[in-house]
Design a protein around this motif. Structure first.
Motif, PDB file in Angstrom:
ATOM      1  N   ILE A 176       0.828  -1.211   0.000  1.00 26.12           N
ATOM      2  CA  ILE A 176       0.000   0.000   0.000  1.00 26.12           C
ATOM      3  C   ILE A 176       0.863   1.263   0.000  1.00 26.12           C
ATOM      4  CG2 ILE A 176      -0.180   0.263   2.514  1.00 26.12           C
ATOM      5  CD1 ILE A 176      -3.140   0.977   2.092  1.00 26.12           C
ATOM      6  N   ASN A 177       2.144   1.114   0.336  1.00 23.23           N
ATOM      7  CA  ASN A 177       3.045   2.265   0.324  1.00 23.23           C
ATOM      8  C   ASN A 177       3.213   2.849  -1.080  1.00 23.23           C
ATOM      9  OD1 ASN A 177       4.054   3.258   2.809  1.00 23.23           O
ATOM     10  ND2 ASN A 177       5.201   1.367   3.107  1.00 23.23           N
ATOM     11  N   ARG A 178       2.893   2.065  -2.087  1.00 21.59           N
ATOM     12  CA  ARG A 178       2.996   2.604  -3.440  1.00 21.59           C
ATOM     13  C   ARG A 178       1.953   3.695  -3.676  1.00 21.59           C
ATOM     14  NH1 ARG A 178       1.656  -2.449  -7.251  1.00 21.59           N
ATOM     15  NH2 ARG A 178       3.160  -3.361  -5.786  1.00 21.59           N
ATOM     16  N   TYR A 179       0.962   3.779  -2.778  1.00 20.90           N
ATOM     17  CA  TYR A 179      -0.044   4.839  -2.853  1.00 20.90           C
ATOM     18  C   TYR A 179       0.148   5.880  -1.750  1.00 20.90           C
ATOM     19  CZ  TYR A 179      -2.184   1.080  -5.559  1.00 20.90           C
ATOM     20  OH  TYR A 179      -2.419   0.058  -6.459  1.00 20.90           O
ATOM     21  N   ASN A 180       1.287   5.812  -1.078  1.00 19.81           N
ATOM     22  CA  ASN A 180       1.569   6.694   0.050  1.00 19.81           C
ATOM     23  C   ASN A 180       2.397   7.903  -0.413  1.00 19.81           C
ATOM     24  OD1 ASN A 180       2.334   7.929   2.426  1.00 19.81           O
ATOM     25  ND2 ASN A 180       3.050   6.063   3.413  1.00 19.81           N
ATOM     26  N   PRO A 181       1.793   9.098  -0.488  1.00 19.64           N
ATOM     27  CA  PRO A 181       2.543  10.274  -0.954  1.00 19.64           C
ATOM     28  C   PRO A 181       3.788  10.554  -0.127  1.00 19.64           C
ATOM     29  CG  PRO A 181       0.191  10.743  -0.872  1.00 19.64           C
ATOM     30  CD  PRO A 181       0.389   9.423  -0.200  1.00 19.64           C
ATOM     31  N   MET A 182       3.722  10.324   1.183  1.00 20.15           N
ATOM     32  CA  MET A 182       4.870  10.592   2.032  1.00 20.15           C
ATOM     33  C   MET A 182       6.030   9.663   1.704  1.00 20.15           C
ATOM     34  SD  MET A 182       4.955  10.985   6.196  1.00 20.15           S
ATOM     35  CE  MET A 182       3.568  12.116   6.145  1.00 20.15           C
ATOM     36  N   PHE A 183       5.707   8.451   1.285  1.00 20.92           N
ATOM     37  CA  PHE A 183       6.736   7.489   0.882  1.00 20.92           C
ATOM     38  C   PHE A 183       7.448   7.989  -0.372  1.00 20.92           C
ATOM     39  CE2 PHE A 183       7.921   3.844  -1.809  1.00 20.92           C
ATOM     40  CZ  PHE A 183       8.819   3.204  -0.971  1.00 20.92           C
ATOM     41  N   TYR A 184       6.684   8.491  -1.339  1.00 19.75           N
ATOM     42  CA  TYR A 184       7.289   8.972  -2.587  1.00 19.75           C
ATOM     43  C   TYR A 184       8.113  10.236  -2.358  1.00 19.75           C
ATOM     44  CZ  TYR A 184       4.897   5.616  -5.547  1.00 19.75           C
ATOM     45  OH  TYR A 184       4.489   4.452  -6.145  1.00 19.75           O
ATOM     46  N   ILE A 185       7.629  11.109  -1.477  1.00 20.10           N
ATOM     47  CA  ILE A 185       8.402  12.316  -1.167  1.00 20.10           C
ATOM     48  C   ILE A 185       9.738  11.930  -0.544  1.00 20.10           C
ATOM     49  CG2 ILE A 185       8.487  14.383   0.288  1.00 20.10           C
ATOM     50  CD1 ILE A 185       5.416  14.509   0.028  1.00 20.10           C
ATOM     51  N   SER A 186       9.700  10.988   0.388  1.00 17.82           N
ATOM     52  CA  SER A 186      10.934  10.536   1.043  1.00 17.82           C
ATOM     53  C   SER A 186      11.872   9.881   0.049  1.00 17.82           C
ATOM     54  CB  SER A 186      10.596   9.548   2.167  1.00 17.82           C
ATOM     55  OG  SER A 186       9.758  10.145   3.136  1.00 17.82           O
ATOM     56  N   GLN A 187      11.327   9.062  -0.844  1.00 21.02           N
ATOM     57  CA  GLN A 187      12.153   8.387  -1.835  1.00 21.02           C
ATOM     58  C   GLN A 187      12.789   9.376  -2.805  1.00 21.02           C
ATOM     59  OE1 GLN A 187      12.960   4.986  -2.070  1.00 21.02           O
ATOM     60  NE2 GLN A 187      12.121   5.120  -0.002  1.00 21.02           N
ATOM     61  N   MET A 188      12.051  10.431  -3.165  1.00 21.56           N
ATOM     62  CA  MET A 188      12.599  11.444  -4.061  1.00 21.56           C
ATOM     63  C   MET A 188      13.803  12.136  -3.429  1.00 21.56           C
ATOM     64  SD  MET A 188       9.452  13.367  -6.044  1.00 21.56           S
ATOM     65  CE  MET A 188       8.485  13.747  -4.589  1.00 21.56           C
ATOM     66  N   LEU A 189      13.761  12.286  -2.105  1.00 18.02           N
ATOM     67  CA  LEU A 189      14.859  12.939  -1.408  1.00 18.02           C
ATOM     68  C   LEU A 189      16.025  11.995  -1.156  1.00 18.02           C
ATOM     69  CD1 LEU A 189      12.885  15.036   1.249  1.00 18.02           C
ATOM     70  CD2 LEU A 189      13.602  15.697  -1.035  1.00 18.02           C
ATOM     71  N   MET A 190      15.720  10.717  -0.928  1.00 15.32           N
ATOM     72  CA  MET A 190      16.754   9.743  -0.588  1.00 15.32           C
ATOM     73  C   MET A 190      17.513   9.255  -1.814  1.00 15.32           C
ATOM     74  SD  MET A 190      14.596   7.538   2.253  1.00 15.32           S
ATOM     75  CE  MET A 190      15.852   6.275   2.458  1.00 15.32           C
ATOM     76  N   GLN A 191      16.781   9.026  -2.906  1.00 18.06           N
ATOM     77  CA  GLN A 191      17.391   8.447  -4.101  1.00 18.06           C
ATOM     78  C   GLN A 191      17.428   9.499  -5.212  1.00 18.06           C
ATOM     79  OE1 GLN A 191      15.290   4.838  -5.110  1.00 18.06           O
ATOM     80  NE2 GLN A 191      15.368   4.052  -3.009  1.00 18.06           N
ATOM     81  N   LYS A 192      18.580  10.051  -5.435  1.00 21.98           N
ATOM     82  CA  LYS A 192      18.727  11.155  -6.380  1.00 21.98           C
ATOM     83  C   LYS A 192      18.962  10.637  -7.798  1.00 21.98           C
ATOM     84  CE  LYS A 192      20.692  14.044  -2.737  1.00 21.98           C
ATOM     85  NZ  LYS A 192      20.631  12.969  -1.715  1.00 21.98           N
TER      86      LYS A 192
END
Length: 226
Positions: A176-192
């Protein structure tokens, strides 16, 4: 305009200092969640989940929802009668919340450094990086002021449930994290990666554009009929 912005910052900081419970809670909850998962955290960059949560809460509650609450209470009529500038009001709130994030995340980081022995330099860099990179979402929070006939209490309740739920999901491997906006925001910051950079650029531009629309159309008068 600068004097107006600084006046708003001074006013907001005084209000924040009076509300000590909210200030303590904004630090205590992330610390409790960190302490539960601290053994599973192996590097400073993994703390971005906590920082994103703290920054988003600060921007959403302290900017968009705060403007909605003041307008609903009728307080903005007096404030805007002195100088009618929705941009000064927004920028004053934004600067206040950036300072608030620096203080609250700084306290959080001190505990983390003591508990995990992470590099102070890395912690400081990633913390400031998260605060600055999330600024477009401060603009996006102003979209709530465009919604007709909404009550601040209703929005606050919905946001509290949704944001905390998203934060809790971050520590799981659920699909369900694939629908979690906070997960995507964190991933955008972590994985450049290039894809993340493009995605962040698009999301930021849309967020800022919507926020600017909210700022331009912002009216101090309450929608409530009295």
């Amino acid at each position: 305009m600068l004097n107006s912005i600084l006046a708003y910052v001074t006013f907001n900081i005084k209000a924040l200092l009076k509300n000590k419970i909210s200030f303590v809670w904004s630090i205590a909850l992330p610390l409790v969640m960190f302490w539960i998962d601290k053994d599973a955290i192996s590097s400073e960059v993994e703390l971005i989940y906590w920082w994103v949560y703290m920054v988003l809460c600060s921007y959403i509650y302290g900017i968009g929802l705060y403007a909605l609450e003041l307008r609903e209470s009728g307080s903005l009529r007096t404030i805007f009668s002195i100088q009618r500038s929705s941009w000064s009001f927004f920028l004053g709130n934004l600067l206040t919340q950036i300072l608030f994030c620096i203080i609250s995340i700084g306290i959080f980081d001190i505990v983390v450094i003591i508990a995990k022995g992470f590099s102070i330099t890395h912690i400081l860099f990633y913390s400031i990086y998260t605060i600055l990179v999330c600024i477009p979402f401060a603009f996006l929070s102003y979209v709530v002021t465009l919604l007709p006939s909404v009550h601040a209490d209703t929005i606050r309740t919905i946001f509290s449930v949704v944001i905390f739920g998203m934060f809790m999901l971050l520590s799981t491997d659920l699909t369900i994290n694939r629908y979690n906006p906070m997960f995507y925001i964190s991933q955008m910051l972590m994985q450049k990666t290039m894809n993340n950079l493009i995605l962040y650029s698009i999301v930021s531009l849309v967020s800022i554009a919507l926020g600017m629309l909210g700022i331009i159309k912002f009216e101090p008068g309450s929608n409530e009929r009295r």
